[in-house]
Design a protein around this motif. Structure first.
Motif, PDB file in Angstrom:
ATOM      1  N   LEU A  23      -5.717   2.833  -4.798  1.00  0.00           N
ATOM      2  CA  LEU A  23      -5.963   3.028  -3.365  1.00  0.00           C
ATOM      3  C   LEU A  23      -4.639   2.933  -2.619  1.00  0.00           C
ATOM      4  CD1 LEU A  23      -9.060   0.661  -2.961  1.00  0.00           C
ATOM      5  CD2 LEU A  23      -9.000   3.010  -3.802  1.00  0.00           C
ATOM      6  N   VAL A  24      -4.365   3.941  -1.801  1.00  0.00           N
ATOM      7  CA  VAL A  24      -3.122   3.986  -1.020  1.00  0.00           C
ATOM      8  C   VAL A  24      -3.451   4.469   0.393  1.00  0.00           C
ATOM      9  CG1 VAL A  24      -1.637   4.401  -3.033  1.00  0.00           C
ATOM     10  CG2 VAL A  24      -2.565   6.346  -1.773  1.00  0.00           C
ATOM     11  N   PRO A  25      -2.530   4.249   1.353  1.00  0.00           N
ATOM     12  CA  PRO A  25      -2.779   4.785   2.691  1.00  0.00           C
ATOM     13  C   PRO A  25      -2.991   6.301   2.626  1.00  0.00           C
ATOM     14  CG  PRO A  25      -0.903   3.297   2.716  1.00  0.00           C
ATOM     15  CD  PRO A  25      -1.258   3.516   1.277  1.00  0.00           C
ATOM     16  N   SER A  26      -3.870   6.811   3.453  1.00  0.00           N
ATOM     17  CA  SER A  26      -4.185   8.245   3.436  1.00  0.00           C
ATOM     18  C   SER A  26      -2.972   9.109   3.776  1.00  0.00           C
ATOM     19  CB  SER A  26      -5.330   8.551   4.397  1.00  0.00           C
ATOM     20  OG  SER A  26      -4.962   8.219   5.729  1.00  0.00           O
ATOM     21  N   THR A  27      -1.977   8.530   4.401  1.00  0.00           N
ATOM     22  CA  THR A  27      -0.777   9.284   4.760  1.00  0.00           C
ATOM     23  C   THR A  27       0.191   9.448   3.585  1.00  0.00           C
ATOM     24  OG1 THR A  27       0.242   7.240   5.533  1.00  0.00           O
ATOM     25  CG2 THR A  27      -0.863   8.616   7.186  1.00  0.00           C
ATOM     26  N   MET A  28      -0.018   8.687   2.514  1.00  0.00           N
ATOM     27  CA  MET A  28       0.870   8.777   1.352  1.00  0.00           C
ATOM     28  C   MET A  28       0.506  10.015   0.546  1.00  0.00           C
ATOM     29  SD  MET A  28       1.673   6.177  -1.767  1.00  0.00           S
ATOM     30  CE  MET A  28       2.769   5.196  -0.771  1.00  0.00           C
ATOM     31  N   GLU A  29       1.487  10.882   0.350  1.00  0.00           N
ATOM     32  CA  GLU A  29       1.242  12.114  -0.393  1.00  0.00           C
ATOM     33  C   GLU A  29       2.179  12.274  -1.581  1.00  0.00           C
ATOM     34  OE1 GLU A  29       1.400  15.303   2.403  1.00  0.00           O
ATOM     35  OE2 GLU A  29      -0.357  14.577   3.502  1.00  0.00           O
ATOM     36  N   GLU A  30       3.167  11.401  -1.707  1.00  0.00           N
ATOM     37  CA  GLU A  30       4.144  11.543  -2.784  1.00  0.00           C
ATOM     38  C   GLU A  30       3.534  11.052  -4.102  1.00  0.00           C
ATOM     39  OE1 GLU A  30       8.367   9.820  -4.105  1.00  0.00           O
ATOM     40  OE2 GLU A  30       8.212  10.450  -2.016  1.00  0.00           O
ATOM     41  N   MET A  31       3.252  11.994  -4.995  1.00  0.00           N
ATOM     42  CA  MET A  31       2.596  11.686  -6.263  1.00  0.00           C
ATOM     43  C   MET A  31       3.398  10.705  -7.101  1.00  0.00           C
ATOM     44  SD  MET A  31      -0.169  12.390  -7.707  1.00  0.00           S
ATOM     45  CE  MET A  31      -0.902  11.982  -9.243  1.00  0.00           C
ATOM     46  N   GLU A  32       4.708  10.804  -7.105  1.00  0.00           N
ATOM     47  CA  GLU A  32       5.526   9.908  -7.935  1.00  0.00           C
ATOM     48  C   GLU A  32       5.373   8.453  -7.495  1.00  0.00           C
ATOM     49  OE1 GLU A  32       7.114   9.194 -11.280  1.00  0.00           O
ATOM     50  OE2 GLU A  32       6.600  11.240 -10.765  1.00  0.00           O
ATOM     51  N   SER A  33       5.210   8.215  -6.203  1.00  0.00           N
ATOM     52  CA  SER A  33       4.982   6.848  -5.715  1.00  0.00           C
ATOM     53  C   SER A  33       3.624   6.330  -6.174  1.00  0.00           C
ATOM     54  CB  SER A  33       5.054   6.795  -4.192  1.00  0.00           C
ATOM     55  OG  SER A  33       6.349   7.078  -3.749  1.00  0.00           O
ATOM     56  N   ILE A  34       2.608   7.174  -6.079  1.00  0.00           N
ATOM     57  CA  ILE A  34       1.258   6.783  -6.505  1.00  0.00           C
ATOM     58  C   ILE A  34       1.259   6.481  -8.001  1.00  0.00           C
ATOM     59  CG2 ILE A  34      -1.127   7.589  -6.736  1.00  0.00           C
ATOM     60  CD1 ILE A  34      -0.460   9.298  -4.113  1.00  0.00           C
ATOM     61  N   LEU A  35       1.891   7.341  -8.792  1.00  0.00           N
ATOM     62  CA  LEU A  35       1.990   7.103 -10.235  1.00  0.00           C
ATOM     63  C   LEU A  35       2.782   5.831 -10.520  1.00  0.00           C
ATOM     64  CD1 LEU A  35       2.627  10.733 -11.546  1.00  0.00           C
ATOM     65  CD2 LEU A  35       0.497   9.413 -11.664  1.00  0.00           C
ATOM     66  N   GLY A  36       3.801   5.555  -9.713  1.00  0.00           N
ATOM     67  CA  GLY A  36       4.582   4.325  -9.871  1.00  0.00           C
ATOM     68  C   GLY A  36       3.717   3.092  -9.696  1.00  0.00           C
ATOM     69  N   TYR A  37       2.812   3.130  -8.734  1.00  0.00           N
ATOM     70  CA  TYR A  37       1.888   2.012  -8.538  1.00  0.00           C
ATOM     71  C   TYR A  37       0.996   1.850  -9.771  1.00  0.00           C
ATOM     72  CZ  TYR A  37       3.147   2.118  -3.572  1.00  0.00           C
ATOM     73  OH  TYR A  37       3.813   2.080  -2.378  1.00  0.00           O
ATOM     74  N   GLY A  38       0.498   2.956 -10.296  1.00  0.00           N
ATOM     75  CA  GLY A  38      -0.329   2.903 -11.495  1.00  0.00           C
ATOM     76  C   GLY A  38       0.446   2.360 -12.685  1.00  0.00           C
ATOM     77  N   ARG A  39       1.695   2.769 -12.831  1.00  0.00           N
ATOM     78  CA  ARG A  39       2.530   2.276 -13.933  1.00  0.00           C
ATOM     79  C   ARG A  39       2.814   0.782 -13.785  1.00  0.00           C
ATOM     80  NH1 ARG A  39       5.814   7.468 -12.902  1.00  0.00           N
ATOM     81  NH2 ARG A  39       4.743   8.934 -14.285  1.00  0.00           N
TER      82      ARG A  39
END
Length: 87
Positions: A23-39
């Motif tokens: 779950l991330v803020p709806s304004t976050m669109e950078e996939m690499e950041s989202i994947l970084g959180y998952g990693r």
């Protein structure tokens, strides 16, 4: 706070598949950041998993976050909901 839910499935070394939501803020669109959180989340586990890429992590939907989750996202940047085989 409006959030994006990213549905994530990652194979484990024992053959099971982990299922969790990032779950991330709806304004976050950078996939690499989202994947970084998952990693970051996966690195906290005592077992090995396959590499996390955009093939395992897909946008699911937008929703309104409960206050407690929104507070954690404000502090940490993300929140993980464990669904299956995460322990």
């Amino acid at each position: 706070m409006k959030i994006s839910v990213w549905d994530t499935y990652v194979p484990r070394e024992d053959g099971k598949t982990m299922h969790f939501d990032i779950l991330v803020p709806s304004t976050m669109e950078e996939m690499e950041s989202i994947l970084g959180y998952g990693r970051e989340y996966l690195s906290s586990k005592p077992f090995q998993t396959a590499e996390l890429s955009s093939k395992e992590c897909n946008f699911c939907h937008l929703e309104q976050a409960p206050e407690a989750i929104a507070d954690i996202i404000h502090k940490k940047g993300y929140y993980i909901i464990e669904m299956e085989n995460c322990e």
